[in-house]
Design an enzyme around this catalytic site. Sequence first.
Site, PDB file in Angstrom:
ATOM      1  N   GLY A  12      -1.104   2.071  -0.051  1.00 21.37           N
ATOM      2  CA  GLY A  12      -0.277   1.253   0.489  1.00 21.37           C
ATOM      3  C   GLY A  12       0.996   0.890  -0.243  1.00 21.37           C
ATOM      4  CB  SER A  14       5.053   2.272   3.465  1.00 19.16           C
ATOM      5  OG  SER A  14       4.280   1.179   3.820  1.00 19.16           O
ATOM      6  NE  ARG A  15       4.161  -4.650   4.252  1.00 20.80           N
ATOM      7  CZ  ARG A  15       3.619  -5.322   5.252  1.00 20.80           C
ATOM      8  NH1 ARG A  15       4.496  -5.004   6.573  1.00 20.80           N
ATOM      9  NH2 ARG A  15       2.846  -6.347   5.519  1.00 20.80           N
ATOM     10  CB  VAL A  64      -7.522   3.010   1.993  1.00 16.53           C
ATOM     11  CG1 VAL A  64      -6.469   3.556   1.237  1.00 16.53           C
ATOM     12  CG2 VAL A  64      -7.470   1.545   2.184  1.00 16.53           C
ATOM     13  CG  ASN A  90      -0.562  -1.926  -3.718  1.00 10.60           C
ATOM     14  OD1 ASN A  90      -0.425  -3.263  -4.103  1.00 10.60           O
ATOM     15  ND2 ASN A  90      -0.149  -1.725  -2.262  1.00 10.60           N
ATOM     16  CB  SER A 143      -6.089 -11.625  -5.351  1.00  9.95           C
ATOM     17  OG  SER A 143      -5.594 -12.876  -5.175  1.00  9.95           O
ATOM     18  CE1 TYR A 156      -6.201 -10.573   0.128  1.00 14.02           C
ATOM     19  CE2 TYR A 156      -6.251 -12.384  -1.320  1.00 14.02           C
ATOM     20  CZ  TYR A 156      -5.667 -11.171  -0.930  1.00 14.02           C
ATOM     21  OH  TYR A 156      -4.718 -10.605  -1.698  1.00 14.02           O
ATOM     22  CE  LYS A 160      -6.940  -8.101  -2.597  1.00 11.69           C
ATOM     23  NZ  LYS A 160      -6.536  -6.737  -2.991  1.00 11.69           N
ATOM     24  CB  ILE A 189       3.342 -10.977  -5.522  1.00 10.57           C
ATOM     25  CG1 ILE A 189       2.551 -11.416  -6.516  1.00 10.57           C
ATOM     26  CG2 ILE A 189       4.705 -10.126  -5.650  1.00 10.57           C
ATOM     27  CD1 ILE A 189       3.030 -11.720  -7.827  1.00 10.57           C
TER      28      ILE A 189
HETATM   29  P1  NAD Z   1       1.786  -5.873   2.076  1.00 12.79           P
HETATM   30  O1  NAD Z   1       1.081  -6.186   3.289  1.00 12.79           O
HETATM   31  O2  NAD Z   1       3.315  -5.976   1.854  1.00 12.79           O
HETATM   32  O3  NAD Z   1       1.441  -4.424   1.624  1.00 12.79           O
HETATM   33  C1  NAD Z   1       0.192  -3.980   2.003  1.00 12.79           C
HETATM   34  C2  NAD Z   1       0.067  -2.383   2.068  1.00 12.79           C
HETATM   35  O4  NAD Z   1      -0.922  -1.927   2.474  1.00 12.79           O
HETATM   36  C3  NAD Z   1       1.095  -2.267   3.370  1.00 12.79           C
HETATM   37  O5  NAD Z   1       1.823  -1.119   3.274  1.00 12.79           O
HETATM   38  C4  NAD Z   1      -0.093  -1.816   4.426  1.00 12.79           C
HETATM   39  O6  NAD Z   1       0.363  -1.090   5.328  1.00 12.79           O
HETATM   40  C5  NAD Z   1      -1.046  -1.408   3.462  1.00 12.79           C
HETATM   41  N1  NAD Z   1      -2.403  -1.144   4.033  1.00 12.79           N
HETATM   42  C6  NAD Z   1      -3.039  -1.983   4.574  1.00 12.79           C
HETATM   43  N2  NAD Z   1      -4.366  -1.628   5.141  1.00 12.79           N
HETATM   44  C7  NAD Z   1      -4.160  -0.417   4.866  1.00 12.79           C
HETATM   45  C8  NAD Z   1      -5.411   0.740   5.171  1.00 12.79           C
HETATM   46  N3  NAD Z   1      -6.372   0.590   5.637  1.00 12.79           N
HETATM   47  N4  NAD Z   1      -5.179   1.969   4.695  1.00 12.79           N
HETATM   48  C9  NAD Z   1      -3.950   2.168   3.911  1.00 12.79           C
HETATM   49  N5  NAD Z   1      -2.817   1.180   3.677  1.00 12.79           N
HETATM   50  C10 NAD Z   1      -3.187   0.085   4.152  1.00 12.79           C
HETATM   51  O7  NAD Z   1       1.245  -6.759   0.916  1.00 12.79           O
HETATM   52  P2  NAD Z   1       1.303  -6.962  -0.696  1.00 12.79           P
HETATM   53  O8  NAD Z   1       1.973  -8.292  -1.034  1.00 12.79           O
HETATM   54  O9  NAD Z   1       2.277  -5.884  -1.266  1.00 12.79           O
HETATM   55  O10 NAD Z   1       0.067  -6.705  -1.307  1.00 12.79           O
HETATM   56  C11 NAD Z   1      -0.426  -5.277  -1.832  1.00 12.79           C
HETATM   57  C12 NAD Z   1      -1.559  -5.600  -2.474  1.00 12.79           C
HETATM   58  O11 NAD Z   1      -1.554  -6.880  -3.422  1.00 12.79           O
HETATM   59  C13 NAD Z   1      -2.883  -6.183  -1.737  1.00 12.79           C
HETATM   60  O12 NAD Z   1      -3.857  -5.413  -2.016  1.00 12.79           O
HETATM   61  C14 NAD Z   1      -3.004  -7.488  -1.664  1.00 12.79           C
HETATM   62  O13 NAD Z   1      -4.118  -8.120  -1.282  1.00 12.79           O
HETATM   63  C15 NAD Z   1      -2.498  -7.879  -3.339  1.00 12.79           C
HETATM   64  N6  NAD Z   1      -2.003  -9.004  -3.470  1.00 12.79           N
HETATM   65  C16 NAD Z   1      -0.949  -9.783  -3.000  1.00 12.79           C
HETATM   66  C17 NAD Z   1      -0.704 -10.837  -3.273  1.00 12.79           C
HETATM   67  C18 NAD Z   1       0.638 -11.416  -2.868  1.00 12.79           C
HETATM   68  O14 NAD Z   1       0.905 -12.706  -2.923  1.00 12.79           O
HETATM   69  N7  NAD Z   1       1.631 -10.604  -2.080  1.00 12.79           N
HETATM   70  C19 NAD Z   1      -1.357 -11.652  -4.327  1.00 12.79           C
HETATM   71  C20 NAD Z   1      -2.337 -11.023  -4.722  1.00 12.79           C
HETATM   72  C21 NAD Z   1      -2.838  -9.687  -4.462  1.00 12.79           C
END
Ligand code: NAD
Length: 247
Positions: A12, A14-15, A64, A90, A143, A156, A160, A189
């Site tokens: 994951g 790409s962003r 995934v 991730n 998380s 969720y 986690k 984040i």
């Molecule tokens: P985001 O939505 O920007 O990125 C998540 C990425 O995962 C995306 O690129 C999405 O396309 C990819 N993805 C989703 N489902 C998928 C699949 N089935 N197969 C492959 N790729 C898949 O979110 P983020 O904030 O960058 O989150 C990244 C990780 O961090 C996640 O696991 C999220 O739960 C965790 N997280 C985020 C935060 C936050 O506040 N942003 C806090 C705690 C944990």
Amino acid sequence: MEIKNKVALITGSSRGIGKAIALRLAKEGANIAINYLKNKEQAENVAKEAEKHRVKAKTYQADVSNYPEVKEMIQKIVNDFGTIHILINNAGIIPQHFSILDIPVEEWEKILTVNLTGAFNCTKAAVPIMIKNEEGKIINISSVAGKMGGTVGPHYAASKAGIIGMTFSLAQELLKYNITVNAIAPGPIETEMIKNLPEERKKKILSRVPMGRFGKPEEVAETVVFLIKCDYITGEVIDINGGYYMD
Ligand code: NAD
């Protein structure tokens, strides 16, 4: 582990946090496998940015939560790069419903399948390659919700928390192969995941962060680098949350 010239798969990426980790590892000199679900163009852009650090970077589409797709992706990465040293689990999604009274069973299953089974699938497919290398680093993105419940729903939080349990178990099992397994538990984040939430919800989340700001994806990436470089840490969960607490 010395990061330079190693091969890292970031799911994951790409962003958001995954992208920041991919670019940071590229800056450290690792060759980068960028997994994405749908947005090929975004993933290609991350690869282009990574290549500015004079490393090899390639993109791989795979869901995934689908084990055959993951197996195929891992095989392609090995064909392209020769091996995999570092796996960052991730990829993740957040739910649309937050209360037990509203959550459809299908949504519960989807969150668990992507967030938890997804990390299991990638780990299962990558570990035999790391065993061959006699070294490996696995970092799972959990998380604050996995430790404290958080505000984004029981599914969720369960996914986690499951990541954390899996981290502890795998750290013990894989120690003998010189593979460390750790988790990072970020608080809120600043990524699209957060940006897309309703304003009210964002305010509520921020009110729980004593530092008064969201974390940056680059701050999570910094923690990843630390965990890769420090060989004596395994089975650990690092909080990166601005002092987030429950009220
Ligand atoms: P985001 O939505 O920007 O990125 C998540 C990425 O995962 C995306 O690129 C999405 O396309 C990819 N993805 C989703 N489902 C998928 C699949 N089935 N197969 C492959 N790729 C898949 O979110 P983020 O904030 O960058 O989150 C990244 C990780 O961090 C996640 O696991 C999220 O739960 C965790 N997280 C985020 C935060 C936050 O506040 N942003 C806090 C705690 C944990």
